[in-house]
Scaffold this active site. Structure first.
Site, PDB file in Angstrom:
ATOM      1  N   LEU A  54       8.533 -81.837  16.443  1.00  0.00           N
ATOM      2  CA  LEU A  54       9.711 -80.985  16.548  1.00  0.00           C
ATOM      3  C   LEU A  54       9.387 -79.584  16.022  1.00  0.00           C
ATOM      4  CD1 LEU A  54      12.730 -80.397  16.996  1.00  0.00           C
ATOM      5  CD2 LEU A  54      13.114 -81.250  14.668  1.00  0.00           C
ATOM      6  N   HIS A  55       8.717 -79.514  14.884  1.00  0.00           N
ATOM      7  CA  HIS A  55       8.346 -78.220  14.304  1.00  0.00           C
ATOM      8  C   HIS A  55       7.530 -77.399  15.305  1.00  0.00           C
ATOM      9  CE1 HIS A  55       6.852 -75.128  11.660  1.00  0.00           C
ATOM     10  NE2 HIS A  55       5.617 -75.596  11.753  1.00  0.00           N
ATOM     11  N   ARG A  56       6.526 -78.013  15.927  1.00  0.00           N
ATOM     12  CA  ARG A  56       5.715 -77.298  16.911  1.00  0.00           C
ATOM     13  C   ARG A  56       6.566 -76.857  18.104  1.00  0.00           C
ATOM     14  NH1 ARG A  56       1.927 -80.922  14.929  1.00  0.00           N
ATOM     15  NH2 ARG A  56       2.130 -82.462  16.578  1.00  0.00           N
TER      16      ARG A  56
END
Length: 187
Positions: A28-30
């Site tokens: 999700l962060h990426r």
């Protein structure tokens, strides 16, 4: 923050739920970095704030357009067998609100010593005297294990959940879906 989407971890005999949540969160962060979004927040509706983990669900909050744009990306690649993707839904009208923010904890005495040597010109012995082995701080906050894309080092992302509030607070979210000012719906 009028829509949400749940990502529920599926049971897996080979991986612990905490490992799967860390992998999902890293993806999700990426995805948020790639998208460049500051309009998507997160919550963990099954978790608790006493350091016992985040539970089995990661909830994404934002406008329908922002969430659709995120889902159009390929950030869930490799996780689809481990996650049940919910339907995009409208936030209930009676939802309360809560701020989720990152808390950085200087818990590694060795890293603190290296920083003191570099910043203050101390010798290794001086740094060891100034920062003993028990100098690292501890916290009972829940965390997610991540690996830095830039340095490759592993770190813990500690997340604090603020008190429940009646009214939403506007603001932006970072690339982890966390904010020091904005709230997400809590239900």
């Amino acid at each position: 923050m009028d829509h949400y989407l749940d990502l529920k971890l599926l049971p897996d005999p080979e991986f612990a739920a905490t490992q799967l949540m860390s992998a999902l969160f890293a993806k999700l962060h990426r995805g948020l970095v790639e998208l460049g979004s500051t309009a998507i927040g997160i919550s963990f509706p099954d978790g608790d704030s006493a350091g016992h983990g985040f539970g089995q669900r990661l909830r994404l909050h934002g406008s329908a357009a922002a969430l659709d744009q995120l889902l159009a990306g390929n950030w869930l690649k490799g996780m689809r067998d481990h996650v049940q993707l919910g339907e995009l839904a409208v936030v209930p009208a009676n939802a309360q609100h809560r701020r989720l923010r990152r808390v950085q904890v200087d818990s590694n005495p060795e890293r603190l010593r290296r920083r003191a040597i570099k910043r203050h010109g101390l010798t290794e012995e001086q740094a060891r005297q100034r920062i003993p082995d028990h100098a690292g701080k501890t916290t009972a906050l829940p965390f997610i294990d991540l690996r830095s894309q830039s340095s490759g080092q592993r770190f813990r992302l500690f997340i604090a959940q603020g008190p429940l509030q009646t009214n939403p607070q506007p603001g932006t979210f970072n690339a982890y879906g966390l904010s020091h000012e904005a709230t997400v719906p809590w239900f």
